[in-house]
Design an enzyme around this catalytic site. Structure first.
Site, PDB file in Angstrom:
ATOM      1  N   ASP A 237       0.876  -1.167   0.000  1.00 52.40           N
ATOM      2  CA  ASP A 237       0.000   0.000   0.000  1.00 52.40           C
ATOM      3  C   ASP A 237       0.920   1.226   0.000  1.00 52.40           C
ATOM      4  O   ASP A 237       2.102   1.141   0.356  1.00 52.40           O
ATOM      5  CB  ASP A 237      -0.960   0.007   1.197  1.00 52.40           C
ATOM      6  CG  ASP A 237      -2.155   0.926   0.908  1.00 52.40           C
ATOM      7  OD1 ASP A 237      -2.046   1.797   0.020  1.00 52.40           O
ATOM      8  OD2 ASP A 237      -3.200   0.785   1.581  1.00 52.40           O
ATOM      9  N   TRP A 238       0.385   2.358  -0.409  1.00 48.71           N
ATOM     10  CA  TRP A 238       1.234   3.528  -0.670  1.00 48.71           C
ATOM     11  C   TRP A 238       1.931   4.014   0.610  1.00 48.71           C
ATOM     12  O   TRP A 238       1.261   4.332   1.599  1.00 48.71           O
ATOM     13  CB  TRP A 238       0.381   4.614  -1.323  1.00 48.71           C
ATOM     14  CG  TRP A 238       0.504   4.606  -2.826  1.00 48.71           C
ATOM     15  CD1 TRP A 238       0.840   5.664  -3.626  1.00 48.71           C
ATOM     16  CD2 TRP A 238       0.333   3.491  -3.715  1.00 48.71           C
ATOM     17  NE1 TRP A 238       0.903   5.245  -4.950  1.00 48.71           N
ATOM     18  CE2 TRP A 238       0.606   3.927  -5.032  1.00 48.71           C
ATOM     19  CE3 TRP A 238       0.022   2.139  -3.548  1.00 48.71           C
ATOM     20  CZ2 TRP A 238       0.551   3.103  -6.147  1.00 48.71           C
ATOM     21  CZ3 TRP A 238      -0.034   1.305  -4.659  1.00 48.71           C
ATOM     22  CH2 TRP A 238       0.226   1.801  -5.935  1.00 48.71           C
TER      23      TRP A 238
END
Ligand code: BGC
Length: 867
Positions: A237-238
């Site tokens: 995930d970012w």
């Protein structure tokens, strides 16, 4: 060539290619090249791959606000259709949209479960049930991937709430993980051959290992890759990657974004120092290359790949009109009739219809956070209704105020730079010591300033605001971080709390709470006031620096009470009233959970007063996640219209005018009272979110507790009635050689109503004997059937073998408890019409894949009709 041989040959070719890469190239490959791009390596013919959010449409790789996209209804609405053909068509549209925007991999779907109704991303998930979630996701992902577009299934795993999401550890026992939260991911690997999976921000403690999701070797490498055979890419995930060696060994394959971040700064060094062996990268590199081949970014024959938009030829040139037509059908089909005691749906022609409520003026189309897209078009229910009922007088009244902040200040029309007099606001960037680093006169202002100088600490914003109408104006500013706001020199708001620049940008920054200052303008209007603010420049980890300042302006106008009374009077005078109430993106958003389940603002009061004024009222709920409906008993007709996306206006008008049946069924339970909700919040305690309810998620807990919800899982009336006539249960193996053995449930049913309609036939399974460790009943399978008035049709519902199995924690494998399992079919988990028995014999306990029907006997005569 067999599939296995093809995979072997491809594997060898990828290995060969990987072996040609230098260490530096390998490291570059497993770290993003930018916010939305992977690294390309020209000498091997690999172009960068573009990734883009997300579950309600394809925003476009660059994040450019100018790009518009087909805006889908919220994923929970797609699940509410229970229609896998529509899910496949939605998947195909994702592929078309991806190629239109030059995107190779779409960051969707989200197959986390709706564990608690307050979950901020509830609207982005499909359901509280793993089978419904998995079936919809498999159909959607399969259809997109068939067209050469990757879908990144997220967020692995047990990332079902937002509070403190980058820090909490979800403590979930192994059996619950397997039977509930891992189940959709497992199906996506087995049945859709998913090409990529996103690892979550949060952590998991499964009793064997407690680690951040991206470092959880047991779940990422052990379960996902080794046990299930996932051959795709695990994407972070970012800005979620927290370690080099831990995440390398855990099973992360691609850190996003890049090129900085933990891996960007440290991976090469870790390999050079021997902390990570170069060989540990090879498997990751091969996975990246395999994904590139799949999406067309790399050709194994050495020829040049097509660009990311070129695949459009392979996926078909869907026009925005084609997209709109599909979304209109999908959105109308997703709407759920909760009740219609007065038979108000569809609306009969009437002389006067009052459309009331904030949603009547402005539908709330999508939730907040990373799934944001700018729609290709927005449709308006008022215009559509006027077209559908040309002889009807349709009046519109907002009546209530659901938003915390007043509307945005019209900077272009009202503001000038106090120094130059140019239109817009004056922006000065100051360093830590107050030195002016940059001055920009007469700037437009949309609430954000992105990409601010790295050494700027403060943004000073000044503007002369010209207020033209006499009366009391509200002028305000919402921001995050340290701030000092003044109007005509008088302090309005100040705060010393430094904005959280932690591991990832908080979505709360999207919806800052504005402090509003009253300014009275006398009859000698206009009056000009000076707005001045010193605002913290936020430098978040992994993203560009920004300043947030939402300038708001409330014009003089009627009081809230006057607005409400006017709407109520219009409803009283109309033949029919339609009240559209709901949440807003301030309430339903990624980044935080809801504090409660109430409709925001004074909307409940509006509904109650309209119902008292006119009993012929249709209430439309414009929300993605459950809200409490305290006036439900008094409302004759209630329609759940979701967060409907760009076709909200056309779809709602189609439903009200009788063009399309609202054939949706709830994919979750609608609580009647807050105190009954099985998991009322997900606030971590000492950093832990304890999944103490085990497998009793959503309706399973409501069934266990025997409490009455406002509407049960699976509920939805459509606009016709059905009789369930007969039921047969047969072993699944021979009947359906392509389906994993379980049983096939065949239901005969008749449309007993006056209109052609669609039924969602739901099959639930019950354990042989009450067992505290198992739900009382759970969804085994479902299908949809269409029938004309009076027509009898047959529905075939496959129930997979897995529906009868439990995870044997001791043996760490699936087991099938023997005995008579009731198979019950009906219209919701609480409206079961027929039942039969599937007898699973004691020996062998497991249904082996080669003797798939073994052990299942299905007395076809055992159907019993419920009164
Ligand atoms: C979200 C992901 C999203 C990513 C990229 C994260 O904050 O959790 O779902 O895909 O951002 O925007």
């Amino acid at each position: 060539m067999s599939l296995e041989t093809t995979a072997r040959t491809e594997g060898a070719a990828l290995g060969h290619l990987a072996a040609r890469l230098t260490l530096e190239e390998k490291v570059a490959l497993v770290v993003g090249a930018g916010t939305w791009e992977t690294t390309g390596i020209e000498r091997i013919g690999l172009r960068p791959m573009v990734l883009s959010d997300g579950p309600v449409g394809v925003r476009g790789g660059t994040g450019s606000p100018a790009a518009t996209a087909a805006m889908f209804p919220a994923p929970s609405a797609l699940a509410a259709t229970w229609d896998l053909d529509l899910a496949r068509r939605a998947g195909a549209l994702f592929a078309t949209e991806a190629r239109r925007h030059g995107v190779d991999v779409v960051l969707a779907p989200q197959v986390n479960l709706q564990r608690t109704p307050v979950g901020g991303r509830h609207f982005e998930c499909y359901s509280e049930d793993p089978v419904l979630t998995a079936d919809v996701a498999v159909a959607l992902v399969g259809a997109a991937q068939e067209r050469g577009v990757g879908m990144c299934v997220k967020h692995y795993v047990a990332n079902d709430s937002e509070t403190d999401r980058t820090r909490y550890v979800a403590r979930v026992d192994e059996r619950t993980l397997r039977e509930v939260y891992l189940a959709p991911f497992e199906r996506l690997v087995a049945d859709a051959d998913a090409w990529s999976v996103m690892g979550a921000y949060s952590g998991v403690d499964d009793g064997h290992e407690s680690a951040p999701a991206l470092e959880h070797r047991g779940l990422l490498t052990g379960v996902l890759k080794d046990e299930w055979g996932f051959d795709g890419v695990v994407v972070s995930d970012w800005v979620a990657t927290r370690s080099v060696a831990g995440a390398v060994r855990g099973g992360l394959d691609l850190q996003m974004p890049g090129p900085d971040g933990v891996w960007g700064d440290g991976l090469l060094e870790a390999v050079r120092s021997g902390e990570v062996a170069e060989g540990e990268l090879d498997d990751k590199v091969e996975r990246l290359l395999r994904l590139a081949v799949r999406v067309g970014a790399l050709r194994l024959d050495g020829s040049a790949p097509e660009g990311p938009t070129s695949g459009a030829s392979a996926v078909g040139h869907g026009t925005p009109e084609d997209a709109a037509a599909l979304l209109r059908e999908l959105t109308a089909r997703s709407m759920v009739v909760l009740k219609d005691e007065a038979g108000l749906l569809p609306l009969a022609s009437a002389a006067r219809v009052a459309l009331v409520g904030p949603g009547a003026v402005d539908l709330f189309l999508l939730g907040g956070g990373s799934s944001f897209v700018v729609p290709d078009r927005v449709t308006c229910v008022v215009d559509e209704l006027r077209t559908a009922f040309p002889a009807t007088e349709v009046s519109v009244h907002a009546g209530a105020r659901p938003r915390r902040n007043p509307p945005l200040l019209d900077v272009a029309a009202l503001c000038t730079d106090p120094v130059t007099g140019a239109v817009g606001v004056r922006v000065e960037l100051l360093g830590v010591d107050g030195t002016v680093l940059e001055v920009e006169a007469g700037q437009p202002w949309d609430g954000w300033r992105q990409d601010v100088l790295a050494d700027a600490a403060t943004l000073r914003l000044t503007a002369d605001v010209r207020l033209t109408e006499p009366g009391v104006h509200g002028l305000g500013l919402g921001t995050v971080g340290v701030h000092d706001v003044r109007v005509d020199g008088a302090p309005v708001a100040s705060g010393e709390t430094v904005a959280d620049t932690g591991i990832v940008l908080s979505s709360g920054h999207n919806h800052p709470f504005a402090v509003v200052h009253e300014v009275t303008v006398g009859p000698d209007a206009p009056r000009t006031v000076r707005l001045a603010a010193d605002l913290q420049v936020v430098h978040p980890v992994g993203y560009a620096s920004f300043v947030r300042a939402e300038l708001v302006h409330a014009l003089p106008g009627p009081s809230a009470e006057d607005e409400l009374s006017e709407a109520v009077e219009a409803a009283r005078a109309a033949d029919v009233a339609v009240v559209v109430v709901g949440t807003t993106e301030e309430v339903e958003s990624e980044g935080y959970d809801r504090p409660d389940l109430a409709l925001p603002g004074n909307q409940d009061e509006l509904v109650a007063r309209v119902l008292a004024a006119n009993p012929r009222t249709v209430v439309v709920v414009n929300a993605g996640a459950p809200v409490l409906l305290p006036w439900l008993a008094d409302a004759p007709t209630v329609l759940w219209a979701w967060l409907p996306g760009q076709e909200g206006g056309t779809a709602l008008a189609d439903v009200l005018a009788g063009v399309t049946e609202p054939s949706g069924r709830l994919p979750w339970t609608l609580p009647a009272r807050a105190q009954d909700v099985p998991v009322p919040d997900a606030i971590p305690v000492d950093g832990v979110v304890d999944y103490a309810e085990g497998v009793h998620v959503g309706y399973r807990a409501w069934e266990r507790d025997g409490l009455e919800p406002a509407a049960p899982f699976g509920h939805g009336l459509g606009w016709t009635t059905w009789s369930y006539d007969a039921l047969e249960v047969a072993p699944g193996g021979d009947a359906a050689p392509d389906e994993p053995a379980g049983v096939v449930v065949t239901v005969t049913l008749t449309n007993t109503g006056p209109r052609a309609g669609r039924e969602v036939v739901q099959a639930y399974v019950e354990p042989p004997a009450p067992d505290a460790d198992r739900p009382r009943r759970w969804l085994g399978g479902f299908t949809t059937v269409d029938a004309a008035p009076g027509e009898t049709v047959t529905a075939r519902v496959p129930v997979r073998r897995r529906a009868f199995q439990i995870w044997d924690t001791g043996a760490r494998r699936w087991a099938t408890p023997p005995g008579d399992h009731a198979v019950r079919v009906g219209r919701s988990v609480r409206d079961l019409r027929l039942d039969a028995v599937a007898s699973l014999t004691a020996s062998p306990l497991e249904l082996s894949p080669t003797t798939r029907s073994h052990g299942v006997s299905a007395p076809s005569n055992s159907a019993r009709r419920h009164p």
